[in-house]
Design an enzyme around this catalytic site. Sequence first.
Site, mmCIF file in Angstrom:
data_model
loop_
_atom_site.group_PDB
_atom_site.id
_atom_site.type_symbol
_atom_site.label_atom_id
_atom_site.label_comp_id
_atom_site.label_asym_id
_atom_site.label_seq_id
_atom_site.Cartn_x
_atom_site.Cartn_y
_atom_site.Cartn_z
ATOM 1 N N ARG A 77 -23.340 10.815 -59.964
ATOM 2 C CA ARG A 77 -24.443 10.861 -59.008
ATOM 3 C C ARG A 77 -25.062 9.470 -58.815
ATOM 4 O O ARG A 77 -25.181 8.703 -59.759
ATOM 5 C CB ARG A 77 -25.522 11.837 -59.479
ATOM 6 N N LYS A 218 -26.048 19.356 -56.798
ATOM 7 C CA LYS A 218 -27.374 19.041 -57.315
ATOM 8 C C LYS A 218 -28.436 18.967 -56.224
ATOM 9 O O LYS A 218 -29.618 19.147 -56.505
ATOM 10 C CB LYS A 218 -27.326 17.731 -58.101
ATOM 11 N N HIS A 237 -32.472 24.245 -65.668
ATOM 12 C CA HIS A 237 -31.204 23.569 -65.915
ATOM 13 C C HIS A 237 -30.702 24.057 -67.270
ATOM 14 O O HIS A 237 -30.949 23.436 -68.302
ATOM 15 C CB HIS A 237 -31.413 22.057 -65.907
ATOM 16 N N SER A 255 -26.339 16.693 -70.683
ATOM 17 C CA SER A 255 -24.896 16.510 -70.784
ATOM 18 C C SER A 255 -24.494 16.092 -72.192
ATOM 19 O O SER A 255 -25.133 15.233 -72.803
ATOM 20 C CB SER A 255 -24.437 15.447 -69.783
ATOM 21 N N LYS A 259 -23.995 22.684 -73.909
ATOM 22 C CA LYS A 259 -24.554 23.764 -73.091
ATOM 23 C C LYS A 259 -23.463 24.685 -72.552
ATOM 24 O O LYS A 259 -23.608 25.918 -72.592
ATOM 25 C CB LYS A 259 -25.365 23.134 -71.954
ATOM 26 N N THR A 260 -22.403 24.095 -72.033
ATOM 27 C CA THR A 260 -21.310 24.906 -71.488
ATOM 28 C C THR A 260 -20.483 25.535 -72.596
ATOM 29 O O THR A 260 -20.166 26.733 -72.575
ATOM 30 C CB THR A 260 -20.413 24.039 -70.581
ATOM 31 N N ASP A 274 -24.917 26.528 -65.926
ATOM 32 C CA ASP A 274 -25.685 25.316 -65.619
ATOM 33 C C ASP A 274 -27.045 25.539 -64.956
ATOM 34 O O ASP A 274 -27.985 24.828 -65.273
ATOM 35 C CB ASP A 274 -24.852 24.396 -64.723
ATOM 36 N N ARG A 339 -14.056 15.710 -64.014
ATOM 37 C CA ARG A 339 -14.659 17.026 -63.790
ATOM 38 C C ARG A 339 -13.641 18.041 -63.291
ATOM 39 O O ARG A 339 -12.655 17.700 -62.631
ATOM 40 C CB ARG A 339 -15.781 16.912 -62.749
#
Length: 551
Positions: A77, A218, A237, A255, A259-260, A274, A339
């Site tokens: 980003r 996003k 988030h 990140s 989390k995932t 997410d 990704r």
Amino acid sequence: MKSKPRKTRAVTPNPTNPDSEAARQAAILAPAGITRAAALHANLTAPALVTHALRRGEGRLSADGALMVQTGVHTGRSVADKFVVDEPQTSADVWWGSVNQKLSAAHYATLRGRVQAFLQGRELFTQDLFAGADPKNRIRVRLVTTNAWQALFARNMFIRPAAAELDGFEPDFVILHAPEFEADPAVDGVRSSTAIALSFAERRIVIAGTQYAGEIKKSIFTVMNWLLPERGVLPMHCSANIGRDDDVALFFGLSGTGKTTLSSDPARRLIGDDEHGWGPDGVFNFEGGCYAKVIDLSAEAEPEIFAASHRFGTVLENVVADAQGVVDLADRSLTENTRSCYPIEFIPNVEPTGRGGMPRNVVMLTADAFGVLPPIAKLTPAQAMYHFLSGYTAKVAGTEKGLGREPQATFSTCFGAPFLPRPPRVYGELLAKLIAEHGVSCWLVNTGWTGGAFGTGRRMSIRHTRALLNAALSGALEGTSFHPDRAFGLMIPDAVEGVPSAVLDPREAWADKAAYDRQAAELVARFEENFKRFAETVDDEIRNAAIRPAA
């Protein structure tokens, strides 16, 4: 890699004949402010979009059928190029600053008009999609883009309406996506040739000068963060899953914190990985897909994500492969931020509705590279608010370019500062209200280092982390005795089955106790410095829960 688009005959709308193809296309393009296209491909499915992407030279197939693309100079980003339009209807409520930079309405009108002119007469791809699995709190999104692969990205990422829901689809927000267009700072009032501009009043988003598809995802998350608080819904988030007893757990984290990975649990159904909302009817996913970081991904550690990344319909960004299309997920020659984007149904054991009830547990994840935070701690509601506002983790060399040998403390308020258009207190107060109303148990979980800092200690065992989480989510820790740790005042369990006592107490895991004390004191000081910006906006209970140097 990319070839010039094939020239096709421009379609001139004929609104006098509502049944004509031109009239249909005019109706699709009108909300975007575009009057004509050389060819318009609306709501194509994955096979058709892949076919067009290959025809146009946008990418190639991996050996397993995934569409492989490269995003050029932008492999992440462009945070410094994101703007919110300064409009009378919304200006007073925006959290202005480095996160939400002001773009004047006049400059926005110039930028938007120039992008619309750029898109006129080109081959265009549109997708009509939902953001929000809860019908009461969803928005309708129309993406207009120049590339088939980015249309596929959006189709994977958001919720795909049923055929009947596409009839008469009227978008709430339109994304004008022109990655090949270069903004002019002198004309458009932006910083560089790249611009992401959100107009909440006009309900349009302009994305120009970047191929990185994460900007699409996003920008809509930012819109949901704008809209939902006024409805009493907390946008988050976080990842979310649901157990056999329909108990919902939320996992906040930046990140690299897990989390995932940790929300993908064979014993629990995945709601989403997410972005979620929490409102009067429970928790719901904003998305219909996953956007997983895949650098060094292995089939052994993360089999579900690995399998999803090796199939047709998935988009692989900046992943490297050999001449036969065999991918090398350890190759970081293009970027660390490789990704994989795929529909959520590519993951087994998902909750197909994308919804769950009220959470029983909230988990705040951190990857403490200084090696001093405990692997799990039970938080009071006030402590949970403190850590939510702090949003701490630590980055290390290998996660981002430019990082040295020493860990770098990172604080991102509400675990998602770049996507918050309103002041943090808006989200913090909503979370505090929901935790209090529903008696939610809150936990801080460190997935980072133990026995020493990065370079000396070792990464926390995923087996130990899962054992701790299972004990917390199952309720097994509710009957356990706790004691405060010396450095942070956090309540840590005396014993957890399957986890050595030396792991539970981080100081005991260090051979050099004095070194631990020094490192812990340094992190405490960082927490204290960061929280100064919130001290005057929170109540005494949260101020008293703050981490501070020992007297």
